[in-house]
Design a protein around this motif. Structure first.
Motif, PDB file in Angstrom:
ATOM      1  N   VAL A   1       0.942  -1.278   0.136  1.00 26.44           N
ATOM      2  CA  VAL A   1      -0.144   0.052  -0.009  1.00 26.44           C
ATOM      3  C   VAL A   1       0.949   1.190   0.103  1.00 26.44           C
ATOM      4  CG1 VAL A   1      -1.631   1.246   1.524  1.00 26.44           C
ATOM      5  CG2 VAL A   1      -1.931  -1.157   1.090  1.00 26.44           C
ATOM      6  N   GLY A   2       0.853   2.013  -1.208  1.00 27.59           N
ATOM      7  CA  GLY A   2       1.644   2.990  -1.195  1.00 27.59           C
ATOM      8  C   GLY A   2       3.011   2.555  -2.034  1.00 27.59           C
ATOM      9  N   SER A   3       3.094   3.025  -3.177  1.00 21.99           N
ATOM     10  CA  SER A   3       4.313   2.510  -4.169  1.00 21.99           C
ATOM     11  C   SER A   3       5.109   3.411  -4.619  1.00 21.99           C
ATOM     12  CB  SER A   3       3.391   2.159  -5.367  1.00 21.99           C
ATOM     13  OG  SER A   3       2.957   3.130  -6.168  1.00 21.99           O
ATOM     14  N   GLY A   4       5.605   4.190  -3.567  1.00 17.88           N
ATOM     15  CA  GLY A   4       6.666   5.346  -3.724  1.00 17.88           C
ATOM     16  C   GLY A   4       8.095   4.244  -3.244  1.00 17.88           C
ATOM     17  N   PHE A   5       9.075   5.263  -3.040  1.00 21.38           N
ATOM     18  CA  PHE A   5      10.417   4.307  -2.900  1.00 21.38           C
ATOM     19  C   PHE A   5      10.753   3.290  -2.013  1.00 21.38           C
ATOM     20  CE2 PHE A   5      11.699   7.923  -5.524  1.00 21.38           C
ATOM     21  CZ  PHE A   5      12.553   7.434  -6.457  1.00 21.38           C
ATOM     22  N   ILE A   6       9.731   3.466  -1.028  1.00 15.58           N
ATOM     23  CA  ILE A   6       9.786   2.036  -0.054  1.00 15.58           C
ATOM     24  C   ILE A   6       8.817   0.909  -0.315  1.00 15.58           C
ATOM     25  CG2 ILE A   6       9.590   1.688   2.269  1.00 15.58           C
ATOM     26  CD1 ILE A   6      10.287   4.453   3.292  1.00 15.58           C
ATOM     27  N   GLY A   7       7.729   1.286  -0.783  1.00 14.04           N
ATOM     28  CA  GLY A   7       6.847   0.427  -1.240  1.00 14.04           C
ATOM     29  C   GLY A   7       7.348  -0.386  -2.500  1.00 14.04           C
ATOM     30  N   ARG A   8       7.974   0.571  -3.353  1.00  8.94           N
ATOM     31  CA  ARG A   8       8.582  -0.379  -4.616  1.00  8.94           C
ATOM     32  C   ARG A   8       9.842  -1.340  -4.140  1.00  8.94           C
ATOM     33  NH1 ARG A   8       9.824   4.878  -8.572  1.00  8.94           N
ATOM     34  NH2 ARG A   8       7.598   5.248  -8.473  1.00  8.94           N
ATOM     35  N   ALA A   9      10.402  -0.766  -3.081  1.00  9.25           N
ATOM     36  CA  ALA A   9      11.712  -1.462  -2.692  1.00  9.25           C
ATOM     37  C   ALA A   9      11.173  -2.782  -1.987  1.00  9.25           C
ATOM     38  CB  ALA A   9      12.550  -0.860  -1.887  1.00  9.25           C
ATOM     39  N   TRP A  10       9.871  -2.688  -1.275  1.00  6.31           N
ATOM     40  CA  TRP A  10       9.437  -3.887  -0.806  1.00  6.31           C
ATOM     41  C   TRP A  10       9.005  -4.789  -1.789  1.00  6.31           C
ATOM     42  CZ3 TRP A  10      10.314  -5.942   3.550  1.00  6.31           C
ATOM     43  CH2 TRP A  10      10.228  -5.458   4.713  1.00  6.31           C
TER      44      TRP A  10
ATOM     45  N   LEU B   1      -1.697 -12.197   2.502  1.00  6.46           N
ATOM     46  CA  LEU B   1      -1.102 -12.804   3.615  1.00  6.46           C
ATOM     47  C   LEU B   1      -0.764 -11.530   4.902  1.00  6.46           C
ATOM     48  CD1 LEU B   1       0.366 -15.611   5.020  1.00  6.46           C
ATOM     49  CD2 LEU B   1       2.291 -14.760   3.690  1.00  6.46           C
ATOM     50  N   HIS B   2      -0.327 -10.612   4.034  1.00  5.14           N
ATOM     51  CA  HIS B   2       0.343  -9.586   4.642  1.00  5.14           C
ATOM     52  C   HIS B   2       0.230  -8.194   3.760  1.00  5.14           C
ATOM     53  CE1 HIS B   2       4.163  -7.905   6.973  1.00  5.14           C
ATOM     54  NE2 HIS B   2       4.245  -7.357   5.839  1.00  5.14           N
ATOM     55  N   VAL B   3       0.247  -7.146   4.553  1.00  7.14           N
ATOM     56  CA  VAL B   3       0.093  -5.906   3.815  1.00  7.14           C
ATOM     57  C   VAL B   3       1.045  -5.027   4.518  1.00  7.14           C
ATOM     58  CG1 VAL B   3      -1.505  -3.907   3.627  1.00  7.14           C
ATOM     59  CG2 VAL B   3      -2.634  -6.082   3.636  1.00  7.14           C
ATOM     60  N   GLN B   4       1.790  -4.484   3.521  1.00  2.81           N
ATOM     61  CA  GLN B   4       2.861  -3.537   3.817  1.00  2.81           C
ATOM     62  C   GLN B   4       2.460  -2.124   3.469  1.00  2.81           C
ATOM     63  OE1 GLN B   4       6.050  -4.992   5.337  1.00  2.81           O
ATOM     64  NE2 GLN B   4       6.585  -3.020   5.770  1.00  2.81           N
ATOM     65  N   GLU B   5       2.454  -1.482   4.427  1.00  3.39           N
ATOM     66  CA  GLU B   5       1.970   0.086   4.176  1.00  3.39           C
ATOM     67  C   GLU B   5       2.824   0.830   4.167  1.00  3.39           C
ATOM     68  OE1 GLU B   5       1.791   3.505   5.853  1.00  3.39           O
ATOM     69  OE2 GLU B   5       1.660   2.168   7.339  1.00  3.39           O
TER      70      GLU B   5
ATOM     71  N   LEU C   1      -1.295  -6.657   9.161  1.00  3.83           N
ATOM     72  CA  LEU C   1      -0.978  -5.259   8.701  1.00  3.83           C
ATOM     73  C   LEU C   1       0.304  -4.694   9.258  1.00  3.83           C
ATOM     74  CD1 LEU C   1      -4.899  -4.117   9.049  1.00  3.83           C
ATOM     75  CD2 LEU C   1      -3.826  -5.141   7.298  1.00  3.83           C
ATOM     76  N   ALA C   2       1.160  -4.383   8.324  1.00  2.00           N
ATOM     77  CA  ALA C   2       2.488  -4.023   8.851  1.00  2.00           C
ATOM     78  C   ALA C   2       2.768  -2.552   8.301  1.00  2.00           C
ATOM     79  CB  ALA C   2       3.523  -4.981   8.498  1.00  2.00           C
ATOM     80  N   SER C   3       3.283  -1.557   9.099  1.00  2.00           N
ATOM     81  CA  SER C   3       3.711  -0.430   8.532  1.00  2.00           C
ATOM     82  C   SER C   3       5.196  -0.295   8.380  1.00  2.00           C
ATOM     83  CB  SER C   3       3.192   0.749   9.649  1.00  2.00           C
ATOM     84  OG  SER C   3       3.678   1.944   9.036  1.00  2.00           O
TER      85      SER C   3
END
Lengths: 315, 315
Positions: A7-16, A83-87, A113-115
């Motif tokens: 959730v959120g595809s900026g630099f951290i989301g893309r890297a995840w 299974l897992h959401v990475q926000e 749900l993980a931030s």
């Protein structure tokens, strides 16, 4: 294969997304901004090529990994069956509270749900949620596909089950989780970074060192061992009988310093003029972006070096 | 070629001998203990083979470098005609004072006298000397042939000329000198290390982390960037407009932590039980020596990696 939602595809989301897809997970991207996931997927394609060139795709072809990454227009579809959401939303508390309300309502009850937040304690944006026991922080150092440490931080109401599932996921994803027992400002890594930076600013403020002197002392000095052992193993191997022997031999040497460190320095006060002018002499402001690209290439080469050495000499 | 004398041929003296000989200097070893220089020279021969295998001899053959290293039975002969003396005696103040009196009496007036001490301020063992203006500290992180930072520390009476000559020698020897403007407990590097360790012990003491958690956070986290940039360049590249932008954005996040850090932790107090038992679980005491050898191989590989990357992508 199990699905992870980003959730959120900026630099951290893309890297995840790269991290999870490399490990074999189906990854679905969602972003508030139309078109952002498509831009992220194009970026991911480029990075996968670089990773392959550095032998960091575990023998997979870039196309094989990229085929596991897709996007969804609606948050509900992105989260469905995950299974897992990475926000990875911006670090604004109201924004996170409202986004997490929505995520908690939509997501299957068993979804974790993980931030990725580095600055906010998980209790601050999960207290009001019905499913707050499955909520936690999984804070990486960006980018997680090159840097393995992830802080897994519970709020007071996070369940042991959610912590354990996250630990297992992180290991499967190739990360090294730091399993915290409670939330604390800065978690572990930013506290260690903060303590080092505070002394660094104090040394510059006192006229004892330039910013570059500090950087030499770490980059050409202390960090050589820290980069593959960490500070405790370093001192454990630096005295004949190990870490207690080290403390007994050397704490006296350090004791004087500590009494000189019990004050705060304002990083943005007069000391910043000295730090900033020293940095801008070495790197003009218009070269910052180019230097970030250099950093990313050096980071990738270092990650590759570490993998090779671990295979050859052990971890 | 110019001559460098090494006084004390233990682990630090030997490592300096390799560093200077690799750079083309004639190196003469002296030790209080009969036979110690010969043992050192045999050790140096072994290390030179490893350095060649890692492409760290600047294209020279080990025998070529080794031919520049010799020993003398008498201190006067070792020091005779030396450009620079590098002293590596035990960290005992009375011993250093008496040794430095002898060195200052014997050495040519233009010879620079440098101590490798990490714990003693140069004023403490040079105040009484006739030639005290040519005396200073040049403190390495061992081994200097792999780790380039050297702190060059003046006493209040060290001449600018002695500092400048030492700076030039260090650069010729392949080091990266940190030129200090005065003496201060711990110099730069041990203060930075001390600040980081103090927070690390505090985190363990508070039950927030194990020693291994801290090591993961550094080795798999922060030190990846620090190992080729240092902490100031790291934050300079971590905010769009550079280091001031970083301080303005993130100091608030760090501020809470600092108020929690203004107390001391006794490293050798109850916290040491937790640190030591965690370390001994990961590495039994009887494996410490074997692990030190592993560390030395990893350090050599990392030094080689850094040289290659600097040649390819820039420093």
């Amino acid at each position: 294969m199990a699905k992870v939602a980003i959730v959120g595809s900026g630099f951290i989301g893309r890297a995840w997304a790269i991290t999870y897809a490399r490990a074999g997970y189906e990854v679905t991207l969602w972003d508030k901004l139309d078109g952002a996931p498509e831009a992220a997927i194009s970026y991911i394609g480029d990075v996968l090529g670089d990773l392959e060139a550095n032998d960091l795709l575990n023998g997979q072809a870039p196309a094989e990994v990229l085929a596991r990454v897709s996007s969804q227009k609606r948050l509900a579809e992105a989260l469905d069956g995950a299974l897992h959401v990475q926000e990875n939303a911006p670090e604004q508390i109201e924004l996170k509270q409202s986004l997490w309300s929505e995520m908690d309502e939509i997501a299957d009850p068993q979804t974790i749900l993980a931030s990725s937040t580095s600055a906010l304690l998980p209790s601050k944006f999960t207290e009001h949620l019905k499913g707050r026991d499955r909520c936690l922080v999984a804070h990486p150092i960006n980018p997680p596909y090159l840097i393995r440490a992830v802080e897994v931080v519970p709020s007071p109401w996070t369940s042991d089950d959610a912590m354990e599932k996250t630990r297992q996921l992180m290991i499967k994803a190739g990360q090294q989780p730091i399993m915290m027992t409670g939330e604390i400002d800065g978690f572990i890594m930013n506290r260690l970074q903060g303590a080092l930076l505070e002394e660094a600013f104090r040394l510059v403020d006192g006229g004892h060192a330039s910013a570059e002197d500090v950087d030499i002392g770490i980059r050409e000095g202390l960090a050589a061992r820290w980069a593959f052992m960490g500070p405790f193993e370093t001192i454990d191997l630096n005295a004949p009988a190990g870490v207690r022997d080290y403390a007994q031999r050397y704490q006296g040497m350090f004791a004087n310093m500590f009494t000189q460190m019990l004050t705060r320095v304002n990083w943005d006060g007069p000391v910043m003029d000295a730090v900033e002018s020293n940095r801008r002499e070495r790197l003009p402001a218009n070269k910052l972006e180019e230097r970030q690209k250099w950093r990313d290439r050096r980071l990738m080469a270092l990650a590759s070096h570490k993998r090779q050495q671990e295979a050859k000499l052990g971890e």
